[in-house]
Structure formats: C-alpha cells, structure tokens
Design an enzyme around this catalytic site. Structure first.
Site, PDB file in Angstrom:
ATOM      1  N   GLU A  12       0.791  -1.235   0.000  1.00  0.00           N
ATOM      2  CA  GLU A  12       0.000   0.000   0.000  1.00  0.00           C
ATOM      3  C   GLU A  12       0.826   1.291   0.000  1.00  0.00           C
ATOM      4  OE1 GLU A  12      -2.684  -0.388   3.308  1.00  0.00           O
ATOM      5  OE2 GLU A  12      -3.949  -1.765   2.197  1.00  0.00           O
TER       6      GLU A  12
ATOM      7  N   GLU B  67      -5.633  -8.568   1.295  1.00  0.00           N
ATOM      8  CA  GLU B  67      -6.228  -8.193   2.579  1.00  0.00           C
ATOM      9  C   GLU B  67      -7.718  -7.905   2.409  1.00  0.00           C
ATOM     10  OE1 GLU B  67      -4.496  -4.981   4.846  1.00  0.00           O
ATOM     11  OE2 GLU B  67      -2.479  -5.607   4.302  1.00  0.00           O
TER      12      GLU B  67
HETATM   13  O1  LIG Z   1      -6.631  -1.172   8.909  1.00  0.00           O
HETATM   14  C1  LIG Z   1      -6.577  -2.556   8.765  1.00  0.00           C
HETATM   15  C2  LIG Z   1      -5.398  -2.934   7.883  1.00  0.00           C
HETATM   16  C3  LIG Z   1      -4.032  -2.659   8.525  1.00  0.00           C
HETATM   17  O2  LIG Z   1      -3.948  -3.277   9.792  1.00  0.00           O
HETATM   18  C4  LIG Z   1      -2.956  -3.198   7.559  1.00  0.00           C
HETATM   19  O3  LIG Z   1      -1.646  -3.135   8.116  1.00  0.00           O
HETATM   20  C5  LIG Z   1      -2.955  -2.387   6.276  1.00  0.00           C
HETATM   21  O4  LIG Z   1      -2.319  -3.080   5.211  1.00  0.00           O
HETATM   22  C6  LIG Z   1      -4.358  -1.980   5.887  1.00  0.00           C
HETATM   23  N1  LIG Z   1      -4.707  -1.288   4.786  1.00  0.00           N
HETATM   24  C7  LIG Z   1      -6.024  -1.030   4.872  1.00  0.00           C
HETATM   25  C8  LIG Z   1      -6.810  -0.247   3.874  1.00  0.00           C
HETATM   26  C9  LIG Z   1      -6.111   1.087   3.588  1.00  0.00           C
HETATM   27  C10 LIG Z   1      -6.188   1.995   4.760  1.00  0.00           C
HETATM   28  C11 LIG Z   1      -5.261   1.850   5.772  1.00  0.00           C
HETATM   29  C12 LIG Z   1      -5.294   2.716   6.860  1.00  0.00           C
HETATM   30  C13 LIG Z   1      -6.262   3.704   6.904  1.00  0.00           C
HETATM   31  C14 LIG Z   1      -7.190   3.829   5.867  1.00  0.00           C
HETATM   32  C15 LIG Z   1      -7.156   2.971   4.793  1.00  0.00           C
HETATM   33  C16 LIG Z   1      -6.492  -1.590   6.014  1.00  0.00           C
HETATM   34  N2  LIG Z   1      -5.459  -2.181   6.612  1.00  0.00           N
END
Ligand SMILES: OC[C@@H]1[C@@H](O)[C@H](O)[C@@H](O)c2[nH]c(CCc3ccccc3)c[n+]21
Length: 447
Positions: free
Chosen positions: A166, A351
C-alpha cells in the site's frame, strides 16, 4: 466449475505484518524502525500503545503456525522487518534476523502452508529515515539491496513476493496527513515519497528478475469511489479521489505515467518527473495484490485538502469500528475494474477484513463475532462473483490472522479471526475462524 465453487487451487490464507504482530523490535541485533520511534513518541498512538510486545509472534511463531494448520490455512501472508535484516538499513546483515524468517518459512512449509512475503509493510529502518528515507532517491537502491538479501535467502521456498504494501497509505499517512510514521505533514514531500516508493518497487522487481525464479508483485489498497450525485462538482471530485487513491500507483506501473488529475490535486507541489523513472517503475509484475475493505460514496468538498472531495455516510449501511461502510459489492466491482482498466493480470485479495467489537463470550474458549462472520461470508461471495465474471482471482488472505496493533489506533481495533488476550497472549479462534476453516475445507462450497 459450478457457481458456488472457487477454482481448484484457489489459495486460502490469512495475513499479518511484522510490526503489528512480532514484538521484540530490537531483539537479536535488530535496529529500530520508524514505527518503533513513532509509538515511543508521546501522543501519537492511542492509549500510548506500542509494538514492543504486540502478539509476541517473534517468540510464539511456532504456536501461531500450529493455529494456522488447525484452521487449514493454505497460505500465510506476512512481512519482513527490514531493520531486523539490515539494522542500519544498508550494509551489515544481521543473520539472527534472517534466521527468524528462515525458521518461520520452514515451519510454514512443513505444515503445508505457502508463505507470501511482503518486503515492506511500513516499518522503514529508522537509520534510513535519518538519511531522508522515502524522500531520498537513493532509497531505490537501498530497497533493492535489502530485497536481494531476502531473495538469496528465501527464494525457492518463498514463491510469491510482494515489494510494497500500500504505497498510498505510506505516503498519505506518513507524509501528507501525518497520522502514520514518520508523521510528516507536507504536500511537497508526499509526491516525492510516492514516486520514490514506485522507483524502489521497480528496482526490487529488477533485482528479482536477476536473482529470483518465481513470482513478484505489488500490493495496493483500492477503495472504489461512487459519485454521490451527477452534479458535475461531485463527478469531478470522484474522479480526483479515484486518481489519488486507486490509480496513482497502478497507472505508472501498468502505463508508465501518472493520472492527469495528480497535477490538479497537488498543483505546484507536483514535480515534473524524469521520464527514465517510468521505465524503472514499469517493470512487468507477475500478480497484483488487492487490499479491499470498503467503498467511498464521494462528493465535492471545497474544504477537504488536498482532494476537495469527501465521503458521504450511507444511512442504511453497517459500519465497522474503523468507520468503514460494509459494502461487499464494492469488492466485485473493484476486481472487475482492475481487469477492465489494467488487463487480466492474476490477482490475489491480499487483505480483506473488519474490525468489530467482540463481546466477551460466556462460553469459555469461544469468541462470538457474528458481524465479522457476516462480513467474511459476504466478501467471499463477492470474490466468487468476480471470478464467475472472468476475473483471474487466485487467492484470498483474510486480514488478519490475529488481533494486533492497528497502527495509530493501537490495540483498540480488533481485525483478527483469532482473538488475542494481550495480557496473557492467549490465542482463541473466533467463530469467524471456525467459519473460515469450513469455507477452506469446502473450497467455498459452504458459502
Ligand atoms: O486497517 C486494517 C489494515 C491494517 O492493519 C494493515 O496493516 C494495512 O495493510 C491496511 N490497509 C487497509 C486499507 C487502507 C487503509 C489503511 C489505513 C487507513 C485507511 C485505509 C487496512 N489495513
């Protein structure tokens, strides 16, 4: 293949990231990362939570592999902590750090679980941040050299590599809005960090082509943007949001140029990029990892910097603890959109998951999480629908295997299909884990 089935060989797994689960950030010669620094800076992480212990996975990895085996997982996506391998980011290799991942990979393989390795999941060595980090163009070589150490050690046993997790979040969170490490708020820095992330991705892919023999890809988060109305201001805002979050990384990798909206979004802060950089960025990749959580119904908002766009809350929808709308059709749409825009490159949902409050369950040894079961069921159905429409989806990694450190939100948000009692480190598979185990055993037929 009947409609209810997934393709034979579909890869069912779960995912974590080093800093969120490992703990022991400085053990056995490891160097500090920018997240170690960030969490130890007062006020930046909710409740002062840190990754000093997390899920203690650095020490409990055998137990966690046994849990994966009991659930019937076929794959496990995890990330390597760069500063365990190269404590200063470059130069001296810390063999104790390498040994941890070496043992983990062997244990996974011995248990019939395929490792999918992400080289960078946000935890930059602090020593490299001191040298400019993602703002220093030299980082493409630093990253490629680190990647090559990992390829030489693990390639063959590891057959699916991802360079970055990401890049959008790394840039938007770490350099534009400052909510994530290294906590910069600078609209001139953000495009530079973003561009160097892509250059580093390209350099690592190049290094893989010279030393590796299997597959390498990129993992991006995609949040489909739905216009709130046909008002031209909302339509334009939605196009900007889609360019900024969803195409800013895919267009350079697949087309060798940025979306035209980037200049409009960043204005004077958007540099003229050297054309030779795009030849590096555009290295062909073997698969794309898609992280999907939610969609965004988008409208114009003059005060929303720098996009002039914002999300509109949906009245009848269910929202997760992180404030994300549960919208499974968005996953089907996202997978179809990638195929339509970039071709039918093999995709993995690297994910997908949800944070819901898990009420304490009366029955000992059980954690009831009906909302997470519903989320999982609906989103797996969405993947199946995309496959039925011709998208080459090859696997699904549930986020996350374990409740873990949710970055600046600390331990307040639980995404795990396995509950972690952080006081005792006891693991308890939730109802969602037992449901997922049945899905895997039937290759999706129970859905
Ligand atoms: O937020 C849940 C997970 C994280 O724990 C992972 O490390 C990370 O890869 C991840 N990406 C996303 C979607 C993108 C995002 C991240 C943070 C805040 C908003 C959007 C959600 N998550």
């Amino acid at each position: 293949m009947c409609a209810a089935q997934f393709p034979n060989g579909f890869l069912w797994g779960s995912a974590t990231a080093a800093y969120q689960v490992e703990g022991s950030p400085l053990a056995d010669g490891a160097g500090p990362s920018i997240w170690h620094r960030f969490v130890h800076t007062p006020g930046l992480v909710r409740d002062g939570d840190t990754g000093d212990v997390a899920c203690d996975h650095y020490r409990r990895w055998k137990e966690d592999v046994a849990i994966m085996r009991r659930l019937g997982l076929q794959a496990y996506r995890f990330s390597v902590s760069w500063s365990r391998i190269l404590p200063a980011g470059t130069g001296h290799v810390n063999y104790a750090g390498l040994d941890f991942y070496d043992r983990l990979v062997d244990a996974l393989l011995e248990n019939g679980i395929e490792p999918l390795v992400t080289l960078y999941h946000w935890d930059l060595p602090a020593a490299l941040d001191d040298r400019g980090g993602w703002l220093n163009p030299e980082i493409s070589k630093w990253f490629a050299d680190y990647a090559e150490v990992m390829f030489r050690k693990l390639d063959g046993r590891v057959k699916k590599w991802a360079t970055l997790n990401e890049p959008w979040v790394v840039t938007d969170g770490g350099y534009l809005h400052g909510a994530l490490a290294p906590g910069h708020r600078n609209r001139f820095e953000a495009p530079i960090a973003s561009h160097n992330l892509l250059r580093a991705h390209g350099a690592a892919v190049q290094a893989y082509r010279a030393t590796g023999r299997h597959e390498i890809g990129l993992v991006v988060n995609i949040e489909p943007k739905y216009r709130a109305s046909d008002d031209p201001a909302d339509v334009a805002a939605t196009a900007r949001a889609e360019a900024y979050m969803n195409r800013q990384y895919l267009d350079p990798v697949f087309f060798g140029h940025y979306p035209k909206e980037m200049v409009e979004i960043f204005g004077e802060a958007w540099p003229d990029w050297p054309s030779e950089d795009f030849a590096l960025i555009q290295q062909p990749i073997d698969f794309l990892g898609v992280n999907y959580y939610t969609r965004s119904v988008t409208r114009f908002d003059a005060n929303a910097w720098p996009l002039k766009a914002c999300a509109v809350r949906q009245k009848q929808a269910t929202y997760t603890e992180t404030g994300w709308e549960v919208f499974a059709p968005g996953l089907t749409e996202t997978l179809l959109w990638v195929k339509r825009c970039y071709g039918n490159i093999p995709l993995y949902v690297t994910e997908n998951g949800s944070a819901f409050f898990d009420p304490p369950t009366a029955a000992k040894g059980r954690v009831e999480d009906p909302l997470r079961v519903d989320y999982l069921r609906e989103h797996l159905g969405a993947v199946r629908d995309a496959i039925a429409q011709g998208v080459d989806v090859r696997g699904y990694m549930a986020w996350s295997l374990l409740d873990n450190l949710e970055w600046s939100l600390g331990y307040s948000k639980r995404f795990g299909i396995v509950h972690v009692n952080f006081a005792t480190q006891q693991r308890t598979p939730k109802d969602s884990a037992h449901f997922y185990a049945k899905v895997i055993a039937s290759n999706g037929a129970v859905l």
